[in-house]
Design a protein around this motif. Structure first.
Motif, short mmCIF file in Angstrom:
data_model
loop_
_atom_site.label_atom_id
_atom_site.label_comp_id
_atom_site.label_asym_id
_atom_site.label_seq_id
_atom_site.Cartn_x
_atom_site.Cartn_y
_atom_site.Cartn_z
N VAL A 21 0.83 -1.21 0.00
CA VAL A 21 0.00 0.00 0.00
C VAL A 21 0.87 1.26 0.00
CG1 VAL A 21 -2.00 -1.07 1.10
CG2 VAL A 21 -0.24 -0.02 2.52
N ASP A 22 2.14 1.12 0.32
CA ASP A 22 3.04 2.26 0.39
C ASP A 22 3.69 2.61 -0.94
OD1 ASP A 22 2.58 2.55 3.15
OD2 ASP A 22 4.06 0.98 3.57
N LYS A 23 3.61 1.72 -1.94
CA LYS A 23 4.23 1.97 -3.25
C LYS A 23 3.35 2.85 -4.11
CE LYS A 23 6.87 -2.21 -4.05
NZ LYS A 23 6.90 -3.47 -4.78
N ASN A 24 3.98 3.77 -4.84
CA ASN A 24 3.28 4.52 -5.88
C ASN A 24 3.63 3.83 -7.19
OD1 ASN A 24 2.16 6.24 -7.74
ND2 ASN A 24 3.29 8.05 -7.07
N TYR A 25 2.73 3.05 -7.74
CA TYR A 25 3.00 2.25 -8.93
C TYR A 25 3.12 3.06 -10.20
CZ TYR A 25 2.63 -1.97 -6.18
OH TYR A 25 2.86 -2.95 -5.26
N VAL A 26 2.88 4.37 -10.15
CA VAL A 26 3.13 5.22 -11.31
C VAL A 26 4.58 5.09 -11.75
CG1 VAL A 26 3.39 7.65 -12.01
CG2 VAL A 26 1.26 6.87 -10.98
N SER A 27 5.49 4.95 -10.79
CA SER A 27 6.92 4.86 -11.13
C SER A 27 7.23 3.67 -12.03
CB SER A 27 7.77 4.80 -9.86
OG SER A 27 7.52 3.59 -9.15
N PHE A 43 5.77 2.85 -14.64
CA PHE A 43 5.55 3.23 -16.04
C PHE A 43 6.73 4.01 -16.62
CE2 PHE A 43 1.36 2.18 -14.61
CZ PHE A 43 0.71 1.69 -15.73
N ALA A 44 7.64 4.47 -15.77
CA ALA A 44 8.80 5.24 -16.24
C ALA A 44 9.67 4.37 -17.15
CB ALA A 44 9.62 5.75 -15.06
N GLN A 48 3.86 8.51 -23.09
CA GLN A 48 3.71 8.36 -21.65
C GLN A 48 5.01 8.81 -21.00
OE1 GLN A 48 3.09 3.97 -21.64
NE2 GLN A 48 4.71 3.87 -20.10
N THR A 49 4.89 9.69 -20.02
CA THR A 49 6.06 10.16 -19.29
C THR A 49 5.72 10.17 -17.80
OG1 THR A 49 5.39 12.46 -19.56
CG2 THR A 49 6.97 11.59 -21.16
N VAL A 50 6.75 9.94 -16.99
CA VAL A 50 6.59 10.01 -15.54
C VAL A 50 7.52 11.11 -15.04
CG1 VAL A 50 6.84 8.79 -13.35
CG2 VAL A 50 6.00 7.56 -15.37
N SER A 51 6.94 12.09 -14.35
CA SER A 51 7.73 13.21 -13.83
C SER A 51 8.43 12.82 -12.53
CB SER A 51 6.82 14.42 -13.60
OG SER A 51 5.91 14.13 -12.55
N ALA A 52 9.37 13.64 -12.13
CA ALA A 52 10.11 13.41 -10.89
C ALA A 52 9.19 13.41 -9.67
CB ALA A 52 11.20 14.46 -10.73
N ASP A 53 8.07 14.12 -9.75
CA ASP A 53 7.14 14.14 -8.62
C ASP A 53 6.07 13.05 -8.69
OD1 ASP A 53 5.97 15.47 -10.75
OD2 ASP A 53 5.08 17.05 -9.54
N GLY A 54 6.27 12.05 -9.56
CA GLY A 54 5.41 10.87 -9.57
C GLY A 54 4.09 11.01 -10.28
N THR A 57 1.76 1.46 -20.90
CA THR A 57 1.94 0.13 -20.35
C THR A 57 3.12 0.03 -19.41
OG1 THR A 57 2.08 -2.22 -20.93
CG2 THR A 57 3.41 -0.71 -22.24
N SER A 58 3.05 -0.94 -18.52
CA SER A 58 4.17 -1.36 -17.69
C SER A 58 4.09 -2.86 -17.53
CB SER A 58 4.15 -0.70 -16.32
OG SER A 58 5.24 -1.19 -15.56
N GLU A 59 5.19 -3.52 -17.84
CA GLU A 59 5.27 -4.98 -17.71
C GLU A 59 6.24 -5.37 -16.61
OE1 GLU A 59 6.38 -5.95 -21.73
OE2 GLU A 59 4.29 -5.99 -22.37
N GLN A 60 6.39 -4.54 -15.59
CA GLN A 60 7.41 -4.75 -14.57
C GLN A 60 6.89 -5.33 -13.26
OE1 GLN A 60 10.48 -1.65 -14.23
NE2 GLN A 60 9.03 -0.35 -15.32
N PHE A 61 5.65 -5.68 -13.17
CA PHE A 61 5.06 -5.98 -11.87
C PHE A 61 5.55 -7.30 -11.27
CE2 PHE A 61 2.37 -2.83 -13.80
CZ PHE A 61 2.22 -1.94 -12.76
#
Length: 185
Positions: free
Chosen positions: A35-41, A43-44, A58-64, A81-85
């Motif tokens: 629950v503590d992870k921000n999964y937006v990262s 997608f970077a 798709q871009t991910v900024s430094a502020d998430g 997309t993100s295939e890193q999970f």
């Protein structure tokens, strides 16, 4: 007879190795969800997909913040997309995130489960100023318009592990911002 027995045992041993290797690959879990992870990262650095005529970045900024800029052509398709999970999300109720854009577009959040089956939940981007979207895993349904080759959509939904997450605007064009993409209990 001894030779046949030895050959049979060797064959069974080798088959057991292959079966174990393939089974382990299918259900490899690289971590537990949090629950503590921000999964937006996640997608970077990932490359979005499209039909060739539609456009998306798709871009991910430094502020998430995940920014998706898109122009979907009629009958086209695209997605971030993100295939890193490869994480076990079975202890959680669903996903929540902040959304801003105001495009009025229907958005698909697509999840590939442990069996490789594509599940989707949809929502509307109807807030230019931002809103909290909560999607319980119970709202995800197997896609009826697409499944990857070779998967059986009749398999039970399995969150051990989740493999991929896609965000796909289903109409129009615009810019959509996602932040604080998290699991919840």
């Amino acid at each position: 007879m001894k030779k046949n027995l030895v050959m049979t045992l060797m064959f069974l041993f080798v088959m057991g190795l292959f079966t174990t290797a393939f089974a382990a690959e299918k259900f490899e879990v690289k971590g537990q969800g949090s629950v503590d992870k921000n999964y937006v990262s996640y997608f970077a650095g990932q490359k979005p997909f499209n039909d060739g005529a539609s456009t998306i970045t798709q871009t991910v900024s430094a502020d998430g913040i995940l920014t998706i800029k898109y122009a979907l052509q009629p009958k086209g398709w695209l997605g971030a997309t993100s295939e890193q999970f490869q994480e076990d999300w079975s202890a959680f109720t669903g996903l929540k995130f902040k959304l801003a854009g105001g495009t009025k577009a229907k958005i698909r959040l697509e999840l590939y489960d442990a069996n490789g089956v594509s599940y989707e939940a949809t929502f509307i981007d109807d807030s230019a100023n931002g809103k909290l979207v909560t999607l319980p895993f119970s709202s995800f349904k197997a896609r009826t318009d697409y499944q990857p080759a070779g998967v059986d959509p009749d398999q039970p939904f399995s969150l051990v592990p989740v493999k991929t997450l896609n965000i796909s605007p289903l109409e129009g064009k615009g810019t959509i911002l996602f932040s604080e993409l998290k699991l919840y209990k």
